[in-house]
Design a protein around this motif. Structure first.
Motif, mmCIF file in Angstrom:
data_model
loop_
_atom_site.group_PDB
_atom_site.id
_atom_site.type_symbol
_atom_site.label_atom_id
_atom_site.label_comp_id
_atom_site.label_asym_id
_atom_site.label_seq_id
_atom_site.Cartn_x
_atom_site.Cartn_y
_atom_site.Cartn_z
ATOM 1 N N PRO A 47 -9.924 75.185 -4.307
ATOM 2 C CA PRO A 47 -10.480 74.238 -3.326
ATOM 3 C C PRO A 47 -9.733 72.897 -3.320
ATOM 4 O O PRO A 47 -10.340 71.851 -3.122
ATOM 5 N N GLU A 48 -8.419 72.937 -3.504
ATOM 6 C CA GLU A 48 -7.655 71.703 -3.721
ATOM 7 C C GLU A 48 -6.897 71.189 -2.506
ATOM 8 O O GLU A 48 -6.761 69.981 -2.331
ATOM 9 N N LEU A 49 -6.368 72.105 -1.678
ATOM 10 C CA LEU A 49 -5.418 71.671 -0.662
ATOM 11 C C LEU A 49 -5.437 72.605 0.535
ATOM 12 O O LEU A 49 -5.559 73.825 0.376
ATOM 13 N N ILE A 50 -5.308 72.003 1.714
ATOM 14 C CA ILE A 50 -5.063 72.750 2.952
ATOM 15 C C ILE A 50 -3.920 72.026 3.659
ATOM 16 O O ILE A 50 -4.008 70.810 3.892
ATOM 17 N N ALA A 51 -2.855 72.748 3.968
ATOM 18 C CA ALA A 51 -1.731 72.168 4.707
ATOM 19 C C ALA A 51 -1.543 72.984 5.982
ATOM 20 O O ALA A 51 -1.556 74.216 5.946
ATOM 21 N N TYR A 52 -1.397 72.267 7.102
ATOM 22 C CA TYR A 52 -1.222 72.960 8.381
ATOM 23 C C TYR A 52 -0.501 72.058 9.370
ATOM 24 O O TYR A 52 -0.402 70.852 9.172
ATOM 25 N N THR A 53 0.015 72.681 10.412
ATOM 26 C CA THR A 53 0.580 71.929 11.521
ATOM 27 C C THR A 53 -0.437 71.968 12.638
ATOM 28 O O THR A 53 -0.951 73.034 12.984
ATOM 29 N N ASP A 54 -0.759 70.795 13.171
ATOM 30 C CA ASP A 54 -1.775 70.661 14.199
ATOM 31 C C ASP A 54 -1.090 70.336 15.528
ATOM 32 O O ASP A 54 -0.295 69.404 15.608
ATOM 33 N N TYR A 55 -1.424 71.137 16.547
ATOM 34 C CA TYR A 55 -0.838 70.985 17.871
ATOM 35 C C TYR A 55 -1.930 70.738 18.899
ATOM 36 O O TYR A 55 -3.043 71.250 18.755
ATOM 37 N N ILE B 186 0.461 75.978 23.155
ATOM 38 C CA ILE B 186 0.783 74.645 22.646
ATOM 39 C C ILE B 186 1.333 73.761 23.758
ATOM 40 O O ILE B 186 2.168 74.186 24.558
ATOM 41 N N ASP B 187 0.861 72.512 23.800
ATOM 42 C CA ASP B 187 1.348 71.516 24.750
ATOM 43 C C ASP B 187 2.548 70.821 24.121
ATOM 44 O O ASP B 187 2.394 69.956 23.252
ATOM 45 N N GLU B 188 3.730 71.208 24.565
ATOM 46 C CA GLU B 188 4.977 70.677 23.987
ATOM 47 C C GLU B 188 5.190 69.193 24.314
ATOM 48 O O GLU B 188 6.041 68.538 23.717
ATOM 49 N N ASN B 189 4.430 68.660 25.277
ATOM 50 C CA ASN B 189 4.584 67.255 25.661
ATOM 51 C C ASN B 189 3.801 66.311 24.756
ATOM 52 O O ASN B 189 3.945 65.099 24.860
ATOM 53 N N MET B 190 2.973 66.879 23.892
ATOM 54 C CA MET B 190 2.151 66.065 22.995
ATOM 55 C C MET B 190 2.669 66.204 21.564
ATOM 56 O O MET B 190 3.159 67.267 21.184
ATOM 57 N N PRO B 191 2.520 65.144 20.767
ATOM 58 C CA PRO B 191 3.055 65.195 19.405
ATOM 59 C C PRO B 191 2.232 66.099 18.480
ATOM 60 O O PRO B 191 1.011 66.044 18.471
ATOM 61 N N ALA B 192 2.943 66.922 17.724
ATOM 62 C CA ALA B 192 2.320 67.738 16.682
ATOM 63 C C ALA B 192 2.314 66.918 15.392
ATOM 64 O O ALA B 192 3.050 65.937 15.260
ATOM 65 N N SER B 193 1.460 67.321 14.457
ATOM 66 C CA SER B 193 1.466 66.633 13.169
ATOM 67 C C SER B 193 1.383 67.642 12.039
ATOM 68 O O SER B 193 0.729 68.672 12.163
#
Length: 171
Positions: free
Chosen positions: A94-102, A110-117
């Motif tokens: 239960p320590e970490l979740i890493a993901y790319t958010d679009y 995915i909306d390529e005109n908006m910034p992903a993080s």
């Protein structure tokens, strides 16, 4: 930092770091981010609901969500939908979740005109309490400025307030 107080800072002009301590055990706080039935109760700013929340919680899996503004007092936002798609990179329960958010549409396109993080959530056990550290890295300072100008900081503050309330209900 006290419980319920959100701290934020920007590192290297393109990384937003948010921290907050929740008065709940780490396992429970972690579970709030992986269980769609919990997310439906707190994800999104005040006045918004989460009618779409589909999660395949594993590295390489996705999370598709759509928020909808149900608060008539929010004027032009009332009835608006905002969707996103996350692709999980790493999960250490239960320590970490890493993901790319679009930003996406309701179908997950995915909306390529908006910034992903690139987001990393660290869940730090404080002996019955949990410090949540959210690092959101953008490709540029301009991309970070775009989401900040959209009210993202206010939105995450309200979202985490809702998380705090939901944790109180389920504890």
């Amino acid at each position: 930092m006290s419980i319920s107080e959100l701290s934020s800072k920007v590192e290297n002009d393109k990384v937003l770091v948010l921290e907050r301590i929740f008065d709940a055990p780490r396992d429970l706080v972690f579970n709030m981010f992986k269980d769609p039935e919990h997310l439906k109760h707190w994800w999104g700013p005040a006045g918004w609901e989460l009618p779409v929340c589909r999660i395949d919680f594993r590295p390489g899996g996705t999370w598709l969500y759509c928020m909808k503004c149900m608060d008539r007092n929010q004027g032009e936002y009332y009835g608006m939908e905002s969707c996103g798609k996350a692709v999980y990179k790493d999960i250490i329960e239960p320590e970490l979740i890493a993901y790319t958010d679009y930003f996406s549409d309701a179908d997950g396109q995915i909306d390529e005109n908006m910034p992903a993080s690139a987001i990393t959530l660290d869940f730090i056990d404080l002996g019955g309490k949990t410090k949540l550290v959210n690092r959101s890295e953008y490709v540029s300072a301009e991309a970070l400025k775009t989401v900040l100008d959209m009210g993202m900081l206010e939105g995450i503050t309200e979202t985490w307030n809702r998380l705090e309330e939901h944790l109180k209900e389920v504890k």
